[in-house]
Design a protein around this motif. Structure first.
Motif, short mmCIF file in Angstrom:
data_model
loop_
_atom_site.label_atom_id
_atom_site.label_comp_id
_atom_site.label_asym_id
_atom_site.label_seq_id
_atom_site.Cartn_x
_atom_site.Cartn_y
_atom_site.Cartn_z
N ALA A 17 0.88 -1.17 0.00
CA ALA A 17 0.00 0.00 0.00
C ALA A 17 0.91 1.22 0.00
N PHE A 18 0.80 2.05 -1.03
CA PHE A 18 1.65 3.25 -1.12
C PHE A 18 0.94 4.43 -0.47
N ILE A 19 1.68 5.14 0.37
CA ILE A 19 1.09 6.26 1.11
C ILE A 19 0.81 7.42 0.16
N HIS A 45 6.42 4.20 1.14
CA HIS A 45 6.30 5.66 0.99
C HIS A 45 5.56 6.03 -0.29
N SER A 46 6.09 5.60 -1.44
CA SER A 46 5.52 5.98 -2.73
C SER A 46 6.05 5.04 -3.79
N LEU A 61 11.95 10.59 -2.88
CA LEU A 61 11.17 11.79 -3.17
C LEU A 61 10.64 12.33 -1.84
N ASP A 62 10.86 13.61 -1.58
CA ASP A 62 10.37 14.18 -0.33
C ASP A 62 8.95 14.70 -0.55
N VAL A 63 8.00 14.03 0.03
CA VAL A 63 6.60 14.44 -0.10
C VAL A 63 6.09 14.68 1.30
N GLU A 100 8.90 10.55 6.46
CA GLU A 100 9.66 11.71 6.92
C GLU A 100 9.07 12.25 8.22
N LYS A 101 9.94 13.01 8.93
CA LYS A 101 9.53 13.71 10.16
C LYS A 101 9.03 12.75 11.24
N THR A 102 9.65 11.58 11.29
CA THR A 102 9.40 10.64 12.39
C THR A 102 10.77 10.25 12.96
#
Length: 504
Positions: A17-19, A45-46, A61-63, A100-102
């Motif tokens: 499952a892609f976020i 992630h993606s 990729l930073d999303v 990210e950001k975890t």
């Protein structure tokens, strides 16, 4: 709960499952949940970052808003599933590997360098990582790696392994596993029978280990046997061939009945759950042109959970057609018991977790004290201070920022604008390298010109190297004996930079 045979088989499936994805793709997952009644989902992630492995790219990729999006999706998918889904993620160094950001924790190679109380600290890393995941609705972390990093040219393991010594890897990976279990989430040792001594990336082709069974038992298989003897409950099987274990055939372990059932279950005595590595990886995906065939091969070989299957419907049909009722029931009962144990059936709507960043930073500082170290030479702080006072000390940063914690600390300590001092006029140079990538591709992302420039400076002046990042990249920076001293910080975390600056 009364499930029919197809519903029982569906519990084996944990597709990707892609976020970050399209609404159309989110709905396709909902269709799988409603129509196929799958047992779980594995979050990534993606598609872009998942494809990086296949396209030989190293970047992600930073999303933004990844964590929030994942929580929304877990709530959305759980709400429509008749049976609560087992949610897994591949987070070897924490949620941050995908989101990210975890909180991010040190790589396995870094934890393997801890000098004092390593097992207690590694278990604590596993525990904290597990707590983060539990708060984010994850039940199972597809980690840690029990691979022994015996091949320096390995394109896929490297920093993901705790080291080169099989016993140390065995103890460290078990400590990490225990920590996650203590936090109440599932974990698994991977990639059985051991991906350390391979030169092919199984995302791209089938790696083959040409060792005798005796050699494999002493190295690759030792951490897994150690884990089994200590009661580990889950193992992931990798897509790699070990002909000595499969009657000379070059067949991926993940679809080899000889390796999974005869060796792992019968000979090594493993009674727990077996999960396949991602079934979309080219090491196996390209070998089975008929949809569902690979899923059946993996099931028949002895896997209980089929991860990242691209052909769920056909896979269920193929297993239904070929497997016995008894085989299906045995696997189903194991998965159901796992779901009960991990609290999957107690699902409640999730809120976005609020991480304790202060506690995380304190813990990172405690860890960095144990792994940041002078790996060669000696550092004379008084002499550095004397040179700085007369503007004869300079600092060159590669791939880092002048405003990084390390640079700021040096400027504060020596207060002479080190970066502005020219190399020609200096008697000594501090060279800090922030390695761009932790993967070995393209010399860990370092340009040839930069590497040549560093070598030129070391030939002309006494230099101290401060290396932030994967220590396996050190070999590209030059001969370590050419430096007066080398500080290896392993990571570029602020806390590791803080610790490295203390050595100066």
């Amino acid at each position: 709960m009364n499930l029919n045979t197809q519903q029982k088989i569906a519990q084996c499936f944990s597709p990707a499952a892609f976020i970050h994805d399209s609404e159309e793709n989110y709905q396709a997952i909902e269709t799988l949940i409603r129509e196929q009644e799958i047992g779980g989902l594995t979050f990534f992630h993606s598609r872009h970052s998942a494809a990086a492995n296949f396209e030989k790219r190293a970047e992600v990729l930073d999303v933004s808003g990844t964590l929030e999006k994942m929580i929304i999706l877990i709530n959305r998918y759980q709400a429509i599933s008749k049976t609560p889904l087992l949610i897994s993620i591949d987070g070897e160094y924490g949620l941050a590997m995908r989101i990210e950001k975890t909180p991010q924790y040190p790589f396995a190679i870094t934890l393997g360098a801890i000098k004092e109380n390593s097992l207690e600290l590694i278990e604590e890393v596993g525990y904290r990582m597990g707590q983060d995941m539990k708060a984010a609705g994850i039940h199972l972390n597809l980690a840690p790696c029990s691979d022994v990093n015996t091949n320096p040219n390995n394109p896929v393991i490297g920093y993901r392994s705790f080291g080169t010594d099989p016993q140390q890897v065995a103890e460290n990976s078990l400590a990490m596993y225990k920590g996650m279990k203590k936090a109440g989430i599932g974990a698994c040792l991977k990639h059985f029978p051991g991906h350390g001594d391979t030169q092919t990336d199984s995302h791209l082709g089938l790696p083959v280990i040409l060792k005798t069974k005796e050699e494999l038992l002493k190295e690759e298989l030792l951490p897994f046997q150690y884990g089994i003897d200590q009661g580990v409950e889950m193992i992931m099987v990798g897509h790699l061939a070990a002909p000595a274990l499969s009657s000379g055939k070059e067949i991926a372990a993940s679809i080899s009945r000889e390796i999974i059932t005869d060796l792992l279950k019968n000979e090594m005595g493993f009674k727990g759950l077996i999960i396949s590595d991602a079934l979309n990886m080219k090491a196996v995906a390209d070998l089975s042109p008929i949809p569902g065939q690979l899923e059946w091969q993996a099931f028949q070989a002895g896997n209980d959970i089929l991860c990242f299957s691209d052909h769920v419907k056909e896979g269920i049909e193929m297993i239904f057609k070929n497997a016995s009722e008894e085989e299906i029931d045995t696997v189903f009962e194991k998965i159901w018991e796992l779901k009960e144990k991990l609290g999957v059936f107690d699902f409640k709507n999730l809120d976005v977790p609020d991480f304790d960043w202060v506690s995380h930073s304190k813990f990172q500082s405690q860890l960095s004290k144990e792994y940041v170290s002078v790996v060669s030479g000696k550092i004379d702080s008084q002499e550095l201070q004397r040179l700085a006072n007369v503007r004869k000390l300079s600092h060159r940063i590669y791939y880092g920022q002048p405003e990084s914690t390390f640079s700021k600390n040096l400027t504060l300590k020596y207060s002479s604008g080190l970066s502005k001092n020219s190399i020609e006029d200096s008697e000594k140079v501090i060279i800090s390298v922030f390695v761009p990538s932790h993967k070995p591709l393209n010399q860990f992302g370092m340009d040839e010109e930069v590497l040549e420039e560093i070598k030129t400076i070391t030939q002309s002046k006494p230099c101290i190297l401060v290396h932030f990042g994967n220590p396996l990249a050190l070999k590209h920076v030059g001969n370590l004996e050419d430096f007066e001293a080398v500080i290896c910080a392993y990571q570029s975390f602020d806390e590791a930079q803080e610790m490295a600056s203390k050595f100066l």
